[in-house]
Design a protein around this motif. Structure first.
Motif, PDB file in Angstrom:
ATOM      1  N   VAL A  45     -16.414  -7.577  -6.211  1.00 18.19           N
ATOM      2  CA  VAL A  45     -16.242  -6.815  -5.782  1.00 18.19           C
ATOM      3  C   VAL A  45     -15.262  -6.244  -5.074  1.00 18.19           C
ATOM      4  O   VAL A  45     -15.614  -5.509  -3.791  1.00 18.19           O
ATOM      5  CB  VAL A  45     -17.509  -5.214  -5.722  1.00 18.19           C
ATOM      6  N   ASN A  46     -14.365  -7.196  -5.903  1.00 15.88           N
ATOM      7  CA  ASN A  46     -12.866  -6.508  -4.522  1.00 15.88           C
ATOM      8  C   ASN A  46     -11.975  -5.823  -4.586  1.00 15.88           C
ATOM      9  O   ASN A  46     -11.636  -5.341  -5.666  1.00 15.88           O
ATOM     10  CB  ASN A  46     -12.153  -8.063  -4.913  1.00 15.88           C
ATOM     11  N   PHE A  47     -11.765  -4.943  -3.586  1.00 13.93           N
ATOM     12  CA  PHE A  47     -10.968  -3.410  -3.549  1.00 13.93           C
ATOM     13  C   PHE A  47     -10.965  -3.130  -2.109  1.00 13.93           C
ATOM     14  O   PHE A  47     -11.522  -3.336  -1.318  1.00 13.93           O
ATOM     15  CB  PHE A  47     -11.836  -2.544  -4.208  1.00 13.93           C
ATOM     16  N   GLY A  48     -10.080  -2.578  -2.912  1.00 11.86           N
ATOM     17  CA  GLY A  48      -9.594  -1.223  -0.920  1.00 11.86           C
ATOM     18  C   GLY A  48      -7.734  -1.629  -0.636  1.00 11.86           C
ATOM     19  O   GLY A  48      -7.326  -0.649  -1.755  1.00 11.86           O
ATOM     20  N   HIS A  49      -7.844  -1.165   0.886  1.00 13.30           N
ATOM     21  CA  HIS A  49      -6.192  -0.972   1.043  1.00 13.30           C
ATOM     22  C   HIS A  49      -4.642  -1.658   1.262  1.00 13.30           C
ATOM     23  O   HIS A  49      -5.125  -2.115   2.413  1.00 13.30           O
ATOM     24  CB  HIS A  49      -6.178  -0.343   2.488  1.00 13.30           C
ATOM     25  N   LEU A  50      -5.027  -2.279  -0.018  1.00 12.51           N
ATOM     26  CA  LEU A  50      -4.098  -3.616   0.061  1.00 12.51           C
ATOM     27  C   LEU A  50      -2.837  -3.386   1.153  1.00 12.51           C
ATOM     28  O   LEU A  50      -1.774  -4.147   1.895  1.00 12.51           O
ATOM     29  CB  LEU A  50      -3.481  -3.696  -1.273  1.00 12.51           C
ATOM     30  N   GLY A  51      -1.776  -1.631   0.771  1.00 10.64           N
ATOM     31  CA  GLY A  51      -0.569  -1.712   1.981  1.00 10.64           C
ATOM     32  C   GLY A  51      -0.817  -2.060   3.816  1.00 10.64           C
ATOM     33  O   GLY A  51       0.351  -1.711   3.636  1.00 10.64           O
ATOM     34  N   ASP A  52      -2.766  -1.701   3.774  1.00  8.99           N
ATOM     35  CA  ASP A  52      -2.855  -2.343   5.254  1.00  8.99           C
ATOM     36  C   ASP A  52      -3.573  -4.163   5.163  1.00  8.99           C
ATOM     37  O   ASP A  52      -3.950  -4.089   6.033  1.00  8.99           O
ATOM     38  CB  ASP A  52      -3.873  -0.902   5.725  1.00  8.99           C
ATOM     39  N   GLY A  53      -3.618  -4.658   3.831  1.00 10.71           N
ATOM     40  CA  GLY A  53      -4.324  -5.397   4.442  1.00 10.71           C
ATOM     41  C   GLY A  53      -5.471  -5.496   4.595  1.00 10.71           C
ATOM     42  O   GLY A  53      -6.297  -6.749   5.041  1.00 10.71           O
ATOM     43  N   ASN A  54      -6.073  -4.639   3.997  1.00 11.22           N
ATOM     44  CA  ASN A  54      -7.283  -4.417   4.278  1.00 11.22           C
ATOM     45  C   ASN A  54      -8.482  -3.894   3.340  1.00 11.22           C
ATOM     46  O   ASN A  54      -8.144  -3.335   1.840  1.00 11.22           O
ATOM     47  CB  ASN A  54      -7.632  -2.861   4.525  1.00 11.22           C
ATOM     48  N   LEU A  55      -9.398  -5.102   2.305  1.00 16.47           N
ATOM     49  CA  LEU A  55      -9.899  -4.799   2.194  1.00 16.47           C
ATOM     50  C   LEU A  55     -11.435  -4.854   1.601  1.00 16.47           C
ATOM     51  O   LEU A  55     -12.024  -5.039   2.856  1.00 16.47           O
ATOM     52  CB  LEU A  55     -10.210  -6.818   0.897  1.00 16.47           C
ATOM     53  N   GLY A  89      -8.716   4.608   6.560  1.00 12.52           N
ATOM     54  CA  GLY A  89      -8.774   5.492   5.299  1.00 12.52           C
ATOM     55  C   GLY A  89      -7.117   5.260   4.005  1.00 12.52           C
ATOM     56  O   GLY A  89      -6.181   4.210   4.151  1.00 12.52           O
ATOM     57  N   THR A  90      -7.200   6.000   3.065  1.00 11.51           N
ATOM     58  CA  THR A  90      -6.025   5.905   2.047  1.00 11.51           C
ATOM     59  C   THR A  90      -4.851   6.318   2.556  1.00 11.51           C
ATOM     60  O   THR A  90      -4.005   6.088   1.718  1.00 11.51           O
ATOM     61  CB  THR A  90      -6.796   6.550   0.828  1.00 11.51           C
ATOM     62  N   GLN A  91      -4.532   6.784   3.880  1.00 10.90           N
ATOM     63  CA  GLN A  91      -3.076   7.252   3.517  1.00 10.90           C
ATOM     64  C   GLN A  91      -2.353   6.251   4.983  1.00 10.90           C
ATOM     65  O   GLN A  91      -1.107   6.565   5.453  1.00 10.90           O
ATOM     66  CB  GLN A  91      -2.896   8.452   3.755  1.00 10.90           C
ATOM     67  N   VAL A  92      -3.445   5.224   5.536  1.00  9.22           N
ATOM     68  CA  VAL A  92      -3.067   4.062   6.722  1.00  9.22           C
ATOM     69  C   VAL A  92      -1.342   3.600   6.433  1.00  9.22           C
ATOM     70  O   VAL A  92      -0.795   3.637   7.501  1.00  9.22           O
ATOM     71  CB  VAL A  92      -3.559   3.181   6.846  1.00  9.22           C
ATOM     72  N   VAL A  93      -0.800   3.193   5.090  1.00  9.37           N
ATOM     73  CA  VAL A  93       0.339   2.789   5.027  1.00  9.37           C
ATOM     74  C   VAL A  93       1.431   3.377   5.602  1.00  9.37           C
ATOM     75  O   VAL A  93       2.330   2.955   5.681  1.00  9.37           O
ATOM     76  CB  VAL A  93      -0.008   2.107   3.504  1.00  9.37           C
ATOM     77  N   ARG A  94       1.311   4.480   5.375  1.00  9.89           N
ATOM     78  CA  ARG A  94       2.381   5.892   5.588  1.00  9.89           C
ATOM     79  C   ARG A  94       2.734   6.337   8.087  1.00  9.89           C
ATOM     80  O   ARG A  94       3.238   6.351   8.316  1.00  9.89           O
ATOM     81  CB  ARG A  94       2.645   6.572   5.042  1.00  9.89           C
ATOM     82  N   SER A 100      -6.991  10.877   5.640  1.00 10.72           N
ATOM     83  CA  SER A 100      -8.210  11.289   4.374  1.00 10.72           C
ATOM     84  C   SER A 100      -9.133  10.017   4.225  1.00 10.72           C
ATOM     85  O   SER A 100      -8.721   8.379   4.374  1.00 10.72           O
ATOM     86  CB  SER A 100      -6.944  10.757   3.165  1.00 10.72           C
ATOM     87  N   LEU A 101     -10.647  10.257   4.083  1.00 13.16           N
ATOM     88  CA  LEU A 101     -11.123   8.493   3.503  1.00 13.16           C
ATOM     89  C   LEU A 101     -12.881   9.536   2.581  1.00 13.16           C
ATOM     90  O   LEU A 101     -12.446  11.421   2.871  1.00 13.16           O
ATOM     91  CB  LEU A 101     -11.989   8.262   4.327  1.00 13.16           C
ATOM     92  N   ALA A 102     -13.417   9.214   1.953  1.00 13.92           N
ATOM     93  CA  ALA A 102     -13.784   9.465   0.798  1.00 13.92           C
ATOM     94  C   ALA A 102     -15.498  10.422   1.807  1.00 13.92           C
ATOM     95  O   ALA A 102     -15.872  11.101   0.885  1.00 13.92           O
ATOM     96  CB  ALA A 102     -14.483   8.894  -0.230  1.00 13.92           C
ATOM     97  N   ALA A 103     -15.401  10.092   3.400  1.00 13.72           N
ATOM     98  CA  ALA A 103     -16.446  10.595   3.890  1.00 13.72           C
ATOM     99  C   ALA A 103     -16.002  11.648   4.341  1.00 13.72           C
ATOM    100  O   ALA A 103     -17.033  12.579   5.439  1.00 13.72           O
ATOM    101  CB  ALA A 103     -17.023   9.771   4.737  1.00 13.72           C
ATOM    102  N   GLU A 104     -14.482  12.421   4.216  1.00 13.76           N
ATOM    103  CA  GLU A 104     -13.885  13.314   5.117  1.00 13.76           C
ATOM    104  C   GLU A 104     -14.922  14.603   4.554  1.00 13.76           C
ATOM    105  O   GLU A 104     -14.543  16.054   6.036  1.00 13.76           O
ATOM    106  CB  GLU A 104     -12.853  14.108   4.372  1.00 13.76           C
ATOM    107  N   GLY A 105     -15.860  15.284   3.956  1.00 15.05           N
ATOM    108  CA  GLY A 105     -16.261  16.002   4.044  1.00 15.05           C
ATOM    109  C   GLY A 105     -17.493  16.511   4.524  1.00 15.05           C
ATOM    110  O   GLY A 105     -18.110  17.374   5.441  1.00 15.05           O
ATOM    111  N   SER A 106     -17.439  14.744   5.497  1.00 14.89           N
ATOM    112  CA  SER A 106     -18.706  15.517   6.446  1.00 14.89           C
ATOM    113  C   SER A 106     -18.523  14.136   8.100  1.00 14.89           C
ATOM    114  O   SER A 106     -19.636  13.899   8.922  1.00 14.89           O
ATOM    115  CB  SER A 106     -20.450  14.305   6.231  1.00 14.89           C
ATOM    116  N   CYS A 107     -17.342  13.741   7.693  1.00 15.57           N
ATOM    117  CA  CYS A 107     -17.229  12.978   8.828  1.00 15.57           C
ATOM    118  C   CYS A 107     -16.785  13.648   9.082  1.00 15.57           C
ATOM    119  O   CYS A 107     -16.151  14.948   9.539  1.00 15.57           O
ATOM    120  CB  CYS A 107     -16.550  12.109   8.981  1.00 15.57           C
TER     121      CYS A 107
END
Ligand code: FAD
Ligand code: ZN
Length: 473
Positions: free
Chosen positions: A379-389, A154-159, A135-142
């Motif tokens: 502008v710091n944000f990201g997938h902290l569960g995967d260590g990805n900023l 994307g956003t479910q890598v932690v699992r 699942s990622l924000a570009a999922e409607g076109s990638c």
């Protein structure tokens, strides 16, 4: 070149070979990258409809010594899917190869063609009663081919892991135009070198992915989202540890968002109500996917947050009451890159650091940046569960954003990437290398690893036909 174009038309049909010769044809959708950082010029855009056609196109190009740029949804962020400006490269678009070939429910697998849009695949899995968790924000076109070629996260890598972990088999057209049928749905197969993992993440430089067999999962009975304000990044990391312990495999999302990143969403999209951001240094978005029931998931969340409050790890929190509220919270997270674009051009970094070292990395790197470029905004944000900023750097308030990008990008990249190396991280976590970072690999990648990568490229594509200049400069 005309002989090649005639041959390509013979393979895929006249209508599927687009060139600049026809003034009515606008090729910019295939020639510009998503971030508008590169404008190329193609010899032709070729759109095959089958694996056999892809193989014939690659053979024809190889015989003519013409290089190929594979392209899916063209949403990549590192300038890997568009041609250079020489007018001599063929863009090989996989968009017409978009069929879901089949679902094997007992084997929990789906076989899909490379040009299938990610959201179409998610929907097909759902219609059959399963979950395809990428699942990622570009999922409607990638496309799934592009996801595999970049090893998207994307956003479910932690699992569920990156798409590499979701891939069981591939069908690939080699640089010589041969077809490797590796579409096994096997979870165990130790018959030698893992070719599949060689092609995943190779960004179109080793072969053209034409189809894949991917893992499916049971759909969770309930999905709950919580938004927590934390007093520091250290606390966010402690909360992650607690979430792993309390939610186990239910923890499917753990995103961090710095205060300035959230302030940009509040400023540019005031219709979105951003909770708790103004008095806290960062907020965390958590998702709990439960196989039992919503009550069970809610109980788990309550116990987790209670413990976190007691330990001073969470300052305030809200749990979404409905699916609509959950979507609104995720929408805030997904709006950060857009709000950032509204604020002006900026310098983007997609980095990973061992989770335990992230607070120290940020404290040190923030301070260094402030010293070298006073007033710079992070502008710091990201997938902290995967260590990805997504550790992005915005011009000082009121500054000229394009001048900042032009004048400061090299210096800022140098500072940030040196810090990433010092903290044992990676300069590309999930977006890949493309052309944007190809010149950085010789500086930041282990020299032995780089030499092995060059040997692999030489062995698989000695003519350097496939996406030359990407990954390896
Ligand atoms: P393209 O952009 O077309 O191609 C990407 C690369 O793969 C190129 O090098 C291309 O040559 C190669 N390629 C494409 N198809 C094939 C094929 N069939 N065979 C061989 N090579 C091929 N990425 C993440 O990992 N996580 C995110 O959360 C994330 N969020 C994003 C949000 C937005 C709004 C955008 C625009 C992008 C985001 N990305 C993210 C970037 C991500 O890399 C892409 O969205 C996606 O994985 C690329 O798919 P695509 O089909 O668009 O590939
Ligand atoms: Zn991301």
């Amino acid at each position: 070149m005309n002989a090649l174009l005639t041959r390509l038309r013979g393979i895929v049909g006249d209508a599927q070979v687009l060139t600049h010769d026809d003034p009515a044809t606008d090729l910019s959708a295939w020639e510009q990258d998503w971030r508008r950082r590169a404008y190329g010029r193609a010899l032709a855009v070729v759109r095959p409809a089958s694996t056999a056609e892809v193989a014939a196109v690659v053979k024809a190009c190889a015989a003519a010594g013409v290089s190929i740029v594979p392209q899916g949804g063209n949403t990549g962020l590192v300038v890997g899917s568009v041609p250079d400006d020489s007018g001599t490269q063929v863009v090989l678009s996989l968009a017409r190869m978009n069929a879901v070939r089949g679902i094997d429910g007992d084997n929990l697998t789906v076989t899909v063609e490379a040009g299938c849009v990610l959201q179409t695949l998610q929907d097909a899995a759902e219609a059959a009663g399963f979950l395809f968790p990428l699942s990622l924000a570009a999922e409607g076109s990638c496309t799934i081919g592009g996801n595999l070629a970049t090893n998207a996260g994307g956003t479910q890598v932690v699992r569920y892991g990156n798409v590499r972990e979701l891939c069981l088999g591939l069908e690939v057209v080699t640089a010589q135009g041969e077809v490797w049928d590796g579409l096994s749905g096997l979870r165990k197969d130790n018959t030698g070198y893992d070719l599949r993992d060689l092609f995943v993440g190779s960004e179109g430089t080793l072969g053209v992915i034409t189809a894949a067999t991917l893992k499916l999962y049971p759909r969770p009975a309930a999905q709950l989202t919580a938004w927590a304000a934390v007093p520091s990044l250290e606390a966010a990391v402690q909360l992650l540890g607690l979430a792993h312990r309390h939610l186990g495999a239910g923890l499917t999302g753990f995103e961090v968002m710095g205060q300035f990143a959230l302030s940009l969403v509040a400023k540019h999209f005031p219709q979105q109500r951003v909770p708790l951001w103004s008095e806290h240094p960062c907020c965390v978005l958590l998702e709990n996917s439960d196989s039992e029931s919503e009550e069970h998931a809610r109980g788990q969340f309550e116990r987790l947050l209670e413990t976190a409050f007691e330990q001073g790890v969470v300052s305030d929190a809200v749990v979404a009451e409905s699916l609509q509220q959950a979507h609104a919270l995720w929408h805030i997270r997904e709006s950060i890159p857009l709000a950032q674009a509204e604020e002006g051009l900026n310098i983007k970094h997609d980095i990973s650091i061992p989770v335990s070292k992230i607070p120290a990395f940020c404290a040190e790197t923030d301070a260094l940046l402030q010293r070298e470029v006073p007033g710079v905004r992070l502008v710091n944000f990201g997938h902290l569960g995967d260590g990805n900023l997504h550790y992005n750097v915005q011009a000082p308030e009121g500054g000229d954003a394009s001048a900042f990008l032009r004048d400061m990008e090299a210096q800022v990249n140098h500072l940030v990437f040196d810090q990433v190396r010092r903290f044992d991280g990676s300069i590309s976590a999930e977006h890949g290398v493309g052309s944007l970072k190809a010149d950085k690999l010789p500086v930041y990648k282990d020299p032995v690893a780089l030499a092995l990568m060059r040997s692999i490229k030489q062995a698989l594509d000695p003519q350097n036909i496939l996406n030359p200049g990407r990954v390896l400069s």
